[in-house]
Design an enzyme around this catalytic site. Structure first.
Site, PDB file in Angstrom:
ATOM      1  CE  LYS A 178      -4.587   0.629   0.490  1.00 43.60           C
ATOM      2  NZ  LYS A 178      -5.677  -0.306   0.194  1.00 43.60           N
TER       3      LYS A 178
HETATM    4  P1  NAD Z   1     -13.723   7.331  -2.294  1.00 43.58           P
HETATM    5  O1  NAD Z   1     -12.664   8.359  -2.144  1.00 43.58           O
HETATM    6  O2  NAD Z   1     -14.325   7.072  -3.625  1.00 43.58           O
HETATM    7  O3  NAD Z   1     -14.941   7.673  -1.290  1.00 43.58           O
HETATM    8  C1  NAD Z   1     -14.755   7.898   0.068  1.00 43.58           C
HETATM    9  C2  NAD Z   1     -16.085   8.308   0.677  1.00 43.58           C
HETATM   10  O4  NAD Z   1     -15.897   8.442   2.090  1.00 43.58           O
HETATM   11  C3  NAD Z   1     -16.624   9.633   0.184  1.00 43.58           C
HETATM   12  O5  NAD Z   1     -18.017   9.564   0.057  1.00 43.58           O
HETATM   13  C4  NAD Z   1     -16.252  10.596   1.321  1.00 43.58           C
HETATM   14  O6  NAD Z   1     -17.122  11.721   1.400  1.00 43.58           O
HETATM   15  C5  NAD Z   1     -16.411   9.686   2.520  1.00 43.58           C
HETATM   16  N1  NAD Z   1     -15.676  10.176   3.695  1.00 43.58           N
HETATM   17  C6  NAD Z   1     -14.390  10.615   3.755  1.00 43.58           C
HETATM   18  N2  NAD Z   1     -14.105  11.024   5.006  1.00 43.58           N
HETATM   19  C7  NAD Z   1     -15.210  10.830   5.746  1.00 43.58           C
HETATM   20  C8  NAD Z   1     -15.540  11.066   7.106  1.00 43.58           C
HETATM   21  N3  NAD Z   1     -14.638  11.577   7.958  1.00 43.58           N
HETATM   22  N4  NAD Z   1     -16.794  10.750   7.540  1.00 43.58           N
HETATM   23  C9  NAD Z   1     -17.698  10.236   6.676  1.00 43.58           C
HETATM   24  N5  NAD Z   1     -17.446  10.003   5.375  1.00 43.58           N
HETATM   25  C10 NAD Z   1     -16.217  10.292   4.918  1.00 43.58           C
HETATM   26  O7  NAD Z   1     -13.101   5.986  -1.666  1.00 43.58           O
HETATM   27  P2  NAD Z   1     -13.510   4.468  -1.981  1.00 43.58           P
HETATM   28  O8  NAD Z   1     -12.667   3.977  -3.088  1.00 43.58           O
HETATM   29  O9  NAD Z   1     -14.986   4.325  -2.054  1.00 43.58           O
HETATM   30  O10 NAD Z   1     -12.956   3.738  -0.655  1.00 43.58           O
HETATM   31  C11 NAD Z   1     -13.702   3.742   0.553  1.00 43.58           C
HETATM   32  C12 NAD Z   1     -13.102   2.731   1.513  1.00 43.58           C
HETATM   33  O11 NAD Z   1     -13.082   1.447   0.903  1.00 43.58           O
HETATM   34  C13 NAD Z   1     -11.663   2.996   1.939  1.00 43.58           C
HETATM   35  O12 NAD Z   1     -11.508   2.540   3.268  1.00 43.58           O
HETATM   36  C14 NAD Z   1     -10.860   2.130   0.998  1.00 43.58           C
HETATM   37  O13 NAD Z   1      -9.591   1.800   1.538  1.00 43.58           O
HETATM   38  C15 NAD Z   1     -11.766   0.929   0.907  1.00 43.58           C
HETATM   39  N6  NAD Z   1     -11.558   0.111  -0.295  1.00 43.58           N
HETATM   40  C16 NAD Z   1     -11.713   0.625  -1.550  1.00 43.58           C
HETATM   41  C17 NAD Z   1     -11.552  -0.205  -2.635  1.00 43.58           C
HETATM   42  C18 NAD Z   1     -11.798   0.284  -4.033  1.00 43.58           C
HETATM   43  O14 NAD Z   1     -11.744  -0.551  -4.951  1.00 43.58           O
HETATM   44  N7  NAD Z   1     -12.088   1.550  -4.265  1.00 43.58           N
HETATM   45  C19 NAD Z   1     -11.185  -1.551  -2.458  1.00 43.58           C
HETATM   46  C20 NAD Z   1     -11.033  -2.038  -1.163  1.00 43.58           C
HETATM   47  C21 NAD Z   1     -11.231  -1.190  -0.086  1.00 43.58           C
END
Ligand code: NAD
Length: 511
Positions: A178
């Protein structure tokens, strides 16, 4: 026997030590080989480096001495040359001066219809960057790139280790890694973000490769950023096309896989479907609350609503919305993503729902809570408030160890992140294979493989948790059950550790 140092009350645990609790618990339970445990306790490599980038001139709102500029005339600049940022300032591009009419005093201008702005000259800026490579016993390091202001080495260690467990659970031939940059990407113009991304890859290139370490999107990065990373990595190479698999999560037109954008949300939906299937039912008619409406949250919501579930409340970084009759996700998605005025891409202000506080989200009665934002959100006190039957983790590490204990005590079930959000890395693997073979699979083919992979690994974890070893047409848990019942998170870790340990046992250690 555990190889952990004795705990000292005066020294608070680091985020990494806290996150490793479940690793130690599962390692103790299965009597993990002592040397394998040491190999996994700390990452193989922790890279920290710095990237510099030249920031453009900005026009920032003038908050004081406005009286001094009462008589300053209005300036007309080409709007195309002013890029708005979240904090109310504009990034100034030279083309703004084409046909411009400018009046400036002491570096202050009055923008037509906007007010007074101070010109802040462009300057170089330094950003701290990371890549943690946790373990490669099962294959090349694999894991996302995060651009966020609140990152640290400790956090990247947690996330890299989590990828080692996740790739083992998803049974894809990768290890864990990561990385990313400590930056709020919304504070940069699109050109600055591009320059920062290219410079990051310039520094990263000696450390990664399609058979060594394969980044993907994470918080604050997306397919566009992956395209830039690919270009920088392959620039000037004689056989560029062979290197396409150096990043996954690319646009489908440049080697990305169909289904990758939705894959994490889709994988979570498959787990939830399986959870209902165990009870002889389906998600139709069920209700859920959601934190995070980004890639994972919005796609999971769209798929679950497509299966007949009802979304009651959503919280994101900008606010929280609630509608007891259900929020129409097909209206919410364009409100967040296609509205140029919604710069923060937030659900806040959505008309067909009530605005509530973030705390209130956790009080909404529903069948499922889906945390899909950042880590550490479901703390002990939050877990005490939840009025749901199932927590299905889309985010990485959203529940704290104390939160876990409270959920267990209250009998709230859990789909842990390492299987819940493994859809992304599973389809990343499909993308990597397609790149290697120069193939392009249909979305139906991708989703068919994903469904089979996620559901069968979910079933193995459930069998470990209930201690019901089984061999069916779709899964075989006989090798993994440990003779007693455990919680789902520990069960998932047992599966990961047994799969990783097999590599050390059967291949031995290089000297
Ligand atoms: P993203 O950046 O597309 O979206 C993040 C979301 O979280 C947004 O809606 C944002 O407004 C919200 N957010 C941020 N800070 C916040 C807070 N303090 N309180 C409430 N909401 C908050 O990110 P994503 O790709 O959807 O990833 C979200 C989570 O899933 C992360 O933990 C990431 O590590 C995990 N993840 C993502 C993927 C992927 O394929 N995108 C895969 C595995 C895990």
């Amino acid at each position: 026997m555990s190889s952990r140092p004795p705990s000292s009350e005066s020294k608070p645990q680091t985020v990494y030590q806290e996150a490793m609790e479940v690793f130690h618990r599962a390692a103790d339970l299965i009597g993990l080989d002592r040397r394998v445990r040491m190999e996994l306790e700390e990452p193989d490599y922790e890279h920290i480096f710095y990237v510099t980038v030249k920031l453009h001139t900005r026009l920032t709102p003038l908050t004081e001495s406005a009286d001094k500029y009462k008589d300053l005339g209005e300036s007309e600049l080409l709007p195309d040359g002013l890029e708005p940022l979240l904090d109310g300032s504009f990034v100034f591009k030279r083309r703004a001066l084409i046909g411009a009419n400018v009046a400036m005093r002491d570096g202050v201008v009055r923008l037509k219809g906007k007010g007074l702005y101070k010109v802040v000259p462009g300057r170089p800026e330094r950003f701290k960057a990371y890549r943690v490579q946790h373990n490669q016993a099962r294959g090349p390091y694999k894991g996302g790139i995060r651009f966020h202001q609140d990152v640290s080495l400790d956090l990247f260690k947690v996330l890299a280790a989590e990828m080692t467990w996740k790739t083992a659970i998803a049974d894809v031939p990768f290890g864990g890694g990561k990385g990313g940059i400590k930056v709020d990407p919304r504070s940069l113009s699109s050109e600055e973000l591009e320059a920062l991304t290219l410079r990051y890859m310039y520094r990263l290139k000696p450390l990664i490769g399609p058979d060594l370490d394969i980044p993907a999107p994470d918080v604050g990065t997306d397919g566009t950023i992956m395209g830039l990373l690919l270009r920088q990595y392959t620039d000037g190479e004689r056989e560029r096309h062979r290197l396409r698999g150096v990043v996954t999560g690319k646009d489908t037109r440049i080697g990305g896989s169909e289904g990758r954008v939705k894959a994490t949300g889709q994988g979570l939906a498959y787990c939830i479907q399986e959870w209902f299937a165990e009870r002889g039912t389906t998600p139709a008619g069920s209700t859920f609350v959601l934190q995070g409406f980004g890639n994972v949250g919005s796609n999971a919501a769209e798929i679950l609503c497509g299966l007949g579930a009802k979304l009651l409340a959503v919280n994101d970084a900008g606010g929280t919305i609630f509608n007891a009759n259900g929020i129409d996700v097909n209206d919410l998605i364009p409100y967040v993503y296609d509205n140029p005025l919604n710069l923060r891409r937030t659900v806040a202000g959505f008309g067909k729902a009530q605005q509530i506080s973030k705390q209130d989200l956790w009080d909404v009665q529903a069948d499922i809570a889906i945390p899909a934002a950042l880590g550490g959100e479901i703390t002990g006190p939050v877990a005490e408030r939840l009025k749901v039957k199932l927590v299905a983790e889309g985010a990485n590490g959203p529940t704290t160890p104390e939160g876990d204990r409270v959920l267990e005590k209250r009998g709230i079930e859990m789909i842990p992140d390492i299987i819940g959000n493994a859809g992304g890395v599973t389809v990343s693997y499909y993308e990597w294979i397609q790149n290697k073979r120069m193939e392009h699979w249909s979305e139906t083919e991708v989703n068919g493989r994903l469904e089979q992979a996620i559901k069968s690994n979910y079933r193995i974890i459930r069998d470990i948790a209930r201690n019901t070893p089984r061999r069916t047409a779709t899964h075989n848990s006989t090798r993994y059950c440990i003779g007693k019942e455990v919680d789902m998170r520990t069960a998932a870790m047992v599966l990961a550790l047994k799969r990783i340990e097999a590599h050390y046992q059967l291949e031995g250690f290089s000297q």
